[in-house]
Design a protein around this motif. Structure first.
Motif, PDB file in Angstrom:
ATOM      1  N   PHE A 273       8.595  35.652  58.060  1.00  0.00           N
ATOM      2  CA  PHE A 273       7.760  35.522  58.940  1.00  0.00           C
ATOM      3  C   PHE A 273       7.067  36.994  59.366  1.00  0.00           C
ATOM      4  N   SER A 275       3.279  38.653  60.642  1.00  0.00           N
ATOM      5  CA  SER A 275       2.092  38.215  61.165  1.00  0.00           C
ATOM      6  C   SER A 275       1.164  39.090  60.966  1.00  0.00           C
ATOM      7  N   GLN A 276      -0.140  38.833  61.462  1.00  0.00           N
ATOM      8  CA  GLN A 276      -1.169  39.790  61.248  1.00  0.00           C
ATOM      9  C   GLN A 276      -1.362  40.933  62.412  1.00  0.00           C
ATOM     10  N   GLU A 277      -0.636  40.530  63.477  1.00  0.00           N
ATOM     11  CA  GLU A 277      -0.624  41.339  64.605  1.00  0.00           C
ATOM     12  C   GLU A 277       0.019  42.870  64.162  1.00  0.00           C
ATOM     13  N   GLU A 281       5.155  42.631  67.306  1.00  0.00           N
ATOM     14  CA  GLU A 281       4.433  41.507  66.815  1.00  0.00           C
ATOM     15  C   GLU A 281       4.383  41.274  65.447  1.00  0.00           C
ATOM     16  N   ARG A 282       4.299  42.478  64.717  1.00  0.00           N
ATOM     17  CA  ARG A 282       4.015  42.148  63.309  1.00  0.00           C
ATOM     18  C   ARG A 282       5.326  41.323  62.907  1.00  0.00           C
ATOM     19  N   TRP A 284       7.123  38.699  63.609  1.00  0.00           N
ATOM     20  CA  TRP A 284       7.023  37.531  64.608  1.00  0.00           C
ATOM     21  C   TRP A 284       8.254  37.086  64.834  1.00  0.00           C
TER      22      TRP A 284
END
Length: 304
Positions: A273, A275-277, A281-282, A284
């Protein structure tokens, strides 16, 4: 899928000896960036005093005490009873009674998720109050279905690698205890093993008191007890997981249990998991674990 066990050598202590609490919680699985990231995030959030990485970290901590019984990686643990959670419960008791931890959150990944869910279901209403919740990421809690998924053609490279790893560790165990395992594991004894199910038929089942792989899967899968879970439980599972079919996760026992929260993103594979954040939050999934622990903690202040 495989936790060849009942590999009892008379070396198991009556009780887990006292250890510093940090050694149970911070011993990282070799090469596990995923778990390392969760630990880092928890420390930043002030949660590390109450978070325990259930199956995987427990096995590594126990490995320091019983190296001939436990050998662990993030994917396979040779020597951990799949149907007997006594060792894990002993560590939980140790953390509560000796280390006086006010809170524990047990988390497991993949096969570790099966063990954590199984513990949650078997404890049910009688879990100690300090055991605040459970987290399972991509839990392989229907072992037969997961073994079948591993045998699919798209997973041929991974299963081949996985089986070679199982054989290598079993040969090592046979060299440590030749009187018990040499006949099965050395001198070509595992030559015919090609799949995880083969390994469980030839090695896991006979050495662990099961009739065969099907009997082992049926009796060891947490799916049998997931409906009995009564403490807050978070399950994170991707719908495109190649090893854990989503149909095993999205079942009535999970959806109808008010104690279980299922987060099921469309993508994420098997514990992948990202993410693109940016920032925390990278990672996720790890961020969701931190949120869950904070939400159900009675000692960590809510994030403002």
């Amino acid at each position: 899928m495989t936790l060849p066990s009942s590999l009892n050598h008379g070396d198991r202590p009556a009780a887990v000896p006292p250890m510093d609490a940090a050694s149970w919680m911070l011993a990282p699985p070799p090469g596990s960036d995923f778990a390392d990231t969760v630990r880092t995030l928890l420390r930043r959030k002030g949660l590390i005093a109450g978070c325990l990485f259930g199956a995987v970290a427990l096995c590594i901590a126990l490995g320091a005490l019983l190296p001939q019984r436990y050998s662990a990686t993030t994917q396979v643990m040779i020597g951990v009873p799949a149907t007997n959670l006594g060792d894990i419960r002993a560590v939980v008791r140790e953390l509560i009674e000796s280390d006086r931890l006010p809170e524990i959150f047990a988390a497991g990944f993949s096969m570790g998720g099966n063990l954590v869910l199984k513990m949650a279901g078997e404890l049910g209403d009688v879990a100690p109050p300090e055991l605040r919740g459970f987290v399972c990421v991509a839990p392989a809690f229907d072992l037969a279905r997961c073994a079948d998924a591993l045998a699919e053609s798209r997973n041929v490279l991974y299963e081949g690698h996985f089986v070679r790893s199982l054989k290598r560790r079993m040969r090592h165990k046979a060299r440590l205890f030749p009187e018990r395992y040499a006949a099965a594991a050395l001198n070509g004894g595992m030559r015919g093993i090609r799949t995880v199910r083969d390994f469980d038929d030839v090695i896991t089942a006979p050495f662990c008191g099961f009739r065969d792989a099907d009997d082992y899967y049926a009796r060891s899968s947490a799916v049998r007890v997931v409906a009995a879970i009564r403490r807050p439980t978070l399950i994170v599972a991707a719908q495109d997981d190649p090893f854990v079919p989503f149909s095993t996760i999205e079942r009535a026992e999970v959806r109808k249990n008010p104690s279980i929260r299922l987060i099921a993103p469309r993508f994420g594979g098997h514990c992948g998991f990202i993410s693109q954040e940016s920032g925390e939050e990278r990672f996720w999934c790890e961020a969701r674990i931190v949120e869950f622990c904070r939400e159900h903690s009675s000692v960590i202040p809510a994030q403002g």
